[in-house]
Design a protein around this motif. Sequence first.
Motif, PDB file in Angstrom:
ATOM      1  N   GLY A 121     -13.354 -28.746  37.311  1.00  0.00           N
ATOM      2  CA  GLY A 121     -12.552 -29.927  37.672  1.00  0.00           C
ATOM      3  C   GLY A 121     -11.093 -29.553  37.890  1.00  0.00           C
ATOM      4  N   GLY A 122     -10.364 -30.467  38.516  1.00  0.00           N
ATOM      5  CA  GLY A 122      -8.956 -30.218  38.837  1.00  0.00           C
ATOM      6  C   GLY A 122      -8.084 -29.921  37.625  1.00  0.00           C
ATOM      7  N   GLY A 123      -8.389 -30.569  36.481  1.00  0.00           N
ATOM      8  CA  GLY A 123      -7.604 -30.370  35.266  1.00  0.00           C
ATOM      9  C   GLY A 123      -7.659 -28.953  34.730  1.00  0.00           C
ATOM     10  N   ALA A 124      -8.715 -28.208  35.096  1.00  0.00           N
ATOM     11  CA  ALA A 124      -8.861 -26.823  34.642  1.00  0.00           C
ATOM     12  C   ALA A 124      -7.740 -25.939  35.189  1.00  0.00           C
ATOM     13  N   GLN A 125      -7.147 -26.376  36.309  1.00  0.00           N
ATOM     14  CA  GLN A 125      -6.086 -25.583  36.942  1.00  0.00           C
ATOM     15  C   GLN A 125      -4.721 -25.777  36.295  1.00  0.00           C
ATOM     16  N   LEU A 126      -4.629 -26.714  35.357  1.00  0.00           N
ATOM     17  CA  LEU A 126      -3.351 -26.956  34.691  1.00  0.00           C
ATOM     18  C   LEU A 126      -2.993 -25.747  33.834  1.00  0.00           C
ATOM     19  N   HIS A 127      -1.792 -25.282  33.975  1.00  0.00           N
ATOM     20  CA  HIS A 127      -1.335 -24.051  33.320  1.00  0.00           C
ATOM     21  C   HIS A 127      -1.566 -24.092  31.807  1.00  0.00           C
ATOM     22  N   GLY A 128      -2.156 -23.017  31.258  1.00  0.00           N
ATOM     23  CA  GLY A 128      -2.333 -22.889  29.808  1.00  0.00           C
ATOM     24  C   GLY A 128      -3.609 -23.491  29.257  1.00  0.00           C
ATOM     25  N   MET A 129      -4.403 -24.166  30.110  1.00  0.00           N
ATOM     26  CA  MET A 129      -5.615 -24.850  29.637  1.00  0.00           C
ATOM     27  C   MET A 129      -6.612 -23.857  29.031  1.00  0.00           C
ATOM     28  N   GLU A 130      -6.805 -22.733  29.707  1.00  0.00           N
ATOM     29  CA  GLU A 130      -7.738 -21.693  29.255  1.00  0.00           C
ATOM     30  C   GLU A 130      -7.315 -21.134  27.881  1.00  0.00           C
ATOM     31  N   GLN A 131      -6.018 -20.816  27.761  1.00  0.00           N
ATOM     32  CA  GLN A 131      -5.487 -20.262  26.499  1.00  0.00           C
ATOM     33  C   GLN A 131      -5.645 -21.252  25.352  1.00  0.00           C
ATOM     34  N   LEU A 132      -5.306 -22.517  25.624  1.00  0.00           N
ATOM     35  CA  LEU A 132      -5.345 -23.541  24.581  1.00  0.00           C
ATOM     36  C   LEU A 132      -6.764 -23.734  24.040  1.00  0.00           C
ATOM     37  N   PHE A 133      -7.740 -23.869  24.939  1.00  0.00           N
ATOM     38  CA  PHE A 133      -9.118 -24.083  24.501  1.00  0.00           C
ATOM     39  C   PHE A 133      -9.671 -22.855  23.761  1.00  0.00           C
ATOM     40  N   THR A 134      -9.328 -21.657  24.247  1.00  0.00           N
ATOM     41  CA  THR A 134      -9.786 -20.433  23.579  1.00  0.00           C
ATOM     42  C   THR A 134      -9.247 -20.378  22.153  1.00  0.00           C
ATOM     43  N   GLU A 135      -7.968 -20.707  22.008  1.00  0.00           N
ATOM     44  CA  GLU A 135      -7.336 -20.672  20.682  1.00  0.00           C
ATOM     45  C   GLU A 135      -7.923 -21.737  19.743  1.00  0.00           C
ATOM     46  N   GLN A 136      -8.104 -22.942  20.257  1.00  0.00           N
ATOM     47  CA  GLN A 136      -8.545 -24.056  19.426  1.00  0.00           C
ATOM     48  C   GLN A 136     -10.038 -24.013  19.076  1.00  0.00           C
ATOM     49  N   LEU A 137     -10.867 -23.530  20.008  1.00  0.00           N
ATOM     50  CA  LEU A 137     -12.322 -23.557  19.796  1.00  0.00           C
ATOM     51  C   LEU A 137     -12.877 -22.244  19.246  1.00  0.00           C
ATOM     52  N   LYS A 138     -12.018 -21.189  19.256  1.00  0.00           N
ATOM     53  CA  LYS A 138     -12.421 -19.867  18.731  1.00  0.00           C
ATOM     54  C   LYS A 138     -13.643 -19.308  19.477  1.00  0.00           C
ATOM     55  N   VAL A 139     -13.744 -19.651  20.743  1.00  0.00           N
ATOM     56  CA  VAL A 139     -14.824 -19.196  21.622  1.00  0.00           C
ATOM     57  C   VAL A 139     -14.177 -18.799  22.953  1.00  0.00           C
ATOM     58  N   PRO A 140     -14.664 -17.748  23.627  1.00  0.00           N
ATOM     59  CA  PRO A 140     -14.073 -17.403  24.931  1.00  0.00           C
ATOM     60  C   PRO A 140     -14.203 -18.562  25.922  1.00  0.00           C
ATOM     61  N   VAL A 141     -13.116 -18.892  26.592  1.00  0.00           N
ATOM     62  CA  VAL A 141     -13.123 -19.991  27.571  1.00  0.00           C
ATOM     63  C   VAL A 141     -12.673 -19.435  28.925  1.00  0.00           C
ATOM     64  N   PHE A 142     -13.409 -19.764  29.959  1.00  0.00           N
ATOM     65  CA  PHE A 142     -13.111 -19.263  31.305  1.00  0.00           C
ATOM     66  C   PHE A 142     -12.963 -20.414  32.285  1.00  0.00           C
ATOM     67  N   ILE A 143     -12.088 -20.236  33.268  1.00  0.00           N
ATOM     68  CA  ILE A 143     -11.977 -21.227  34.346  1.00  0.00           C
ATOM     69  C   ILE A 143     -12.973 -20.822  35.434  1.00  0.00           C
ATOM     70  N   ALA A 144     -13.797 -21.759  35.845  1.00  0.00           N
ATOM     71  CA  ALA A 144     -14.788 -21.480  36.896  1.00  0.00           C
ATOM     72  C   ALA A 144     -14.078 -21.125  38.198  1.00  0.00           C
ATOM     73  N   GLU A 145     -14.767 -20.377  39.025  1.00  0.00           N
ATOM     74  CA  GLU A 145     -14.221 -20.061  40.344  1.00  0.00           C
ATOM     75  C   GLU A 145     -14.190 -21.349  41.163  1.00  0.00           C
ATOM     76  N   ASN A 146     -13.070 -21.617  41.827  1.00  0.00           N
ATOM     77  CA  ASN A 146     -12.893 -22.879  42.571  1.00  0.00           C
ATOM     78  C   ASN A 146     -13.294 -24.097  41.733  1.00  0.00           C
ATOM     79  N   PRO A 147     -12.592 -24.346  40.598  1.00  0.00           N
ATOM     80  CA  PRO A 147     -13.006 -25.423  39.685  1.00  0.00           C
ATOM     81  C   PRO A 147     -13.081 -26.807  40.326  1.00  0.00           C
ATOM     82  N   LEU A 148     -12.220 -27.060  41.311  1.00  0.00           N
ATOM     83  CA  LEU A 148     -12.212 -28.367  41.989  1.00  0.00           C
ATOM     84  C   LEU A 148     -13.512 -28.633  42.748  1.00  0.00           C
ATOM     85  N   ASP A 149     -14.140 -27.550  43.220  1.00  0.00           N
ATOM     86  CA  ASP A 149     -15.317 -27.699  44.092  1.00  0.00           C
ATOM     87  C   ASP A 149     -16.641 -27.596  43.350  1.00  0.00           C
ATOM     88  N   CYS A 150     -16.614 -27.344  42.028  1.00  0.00           N
ATOM     89  CA  CYS A 150     -17.856 -27.067  41.291  1.00  0.00           C
ATOM     90  C   CYS A 150     -18.897 -28.170  41.419  1.00  0.00           C
TER      91      CYS A 150
END
Length: 329
Positions: free
Chosen positions: A283-312
Amino acid sequence: MFSKDIGIDLGTANVLVFVKGKGIVLNEPSVVAVDSKTSQIVAVGEEARKMIGRTPRHIQVIRPLKDGVIADFGITEAMLKHFINRLKLRGFMSKPRILICCPTNVTSVEQKAIREAAEKAGGKKVYIEEEPKVAAIGAGMEIYEPSGNMVIDLGGGTSDVAVLSMGGIVTSESLKVAGDTFDRDILQYVKKQYNLLIGEQTAEQIKVTIGTVYPDSRKDEMEIRGRDMVTGLPRMIKLNSGEIERALRESVHMIVASAKNVLEKTPPELSADIIDCGIFLTGGGAQLHGMEQLFTEQLKVPVFIAENPLDCVAHGTGIMLESLNKRLK
């Protein structure tokens, strides 16, 4: 001339249309401009979006979808009809089959409204699928295997969190906190801190240009213009990334809390798979700066942004259309 099978990501912010054999053929804002005197549609999509906050009184700019569901049935139907006609997707003798997506928590009444809007817009047969499932397929996740996959779909109106296995949703949550909420947070922050009124489009521009959700990860600045609430005159101020992080903090942490709830309800075997595979943001919100880092830190699980998140979601509808006869019966 035969009609095409089409997939529609009917989003609060954008409508994406996928045509079988062609890919994504349309990506337009979910916005319609209507002349209130004549009830005629003046503009649809990008053309209408440019009019937000800039129209005379008799022209209303409407976003017919709110929080992932249809708020204005007639306008949604007109918008879909406009896009389907523009793309010449109806055959001479037949209508297209349509696969359309909706958030996980929509009621049966809301689902019926989505189906009816698509049928009246020209669909022969309309299939409805849950958004996080389609987003996961579009992100390339193997959701039909007996293993756990987790996706967080950050849209315009809703954020959907889901754990999937064997082609179905095991646990999920959908909350009405997403991209539009972030825009409103920025708007309110500027109003409260600087006594300055800005529009939705300016708020979105700020979010994209200097926004971040991870503390101290971005140091950008931006000059913005608005109307002074005291004098009523135009005024310019300078905002920085740190201020935007503070403005968005509460809303973003609601999404993080929702993801934690879903993980807590997930069966242990699937939790183990999620640690191995990681969590995908779409989704579009995945492109917001720092989203990947924040979720990885908070959930203690690797978090990745999908390729072309808007188009998934749109790509996911395409993959599902390929197996329409097998999986949607």
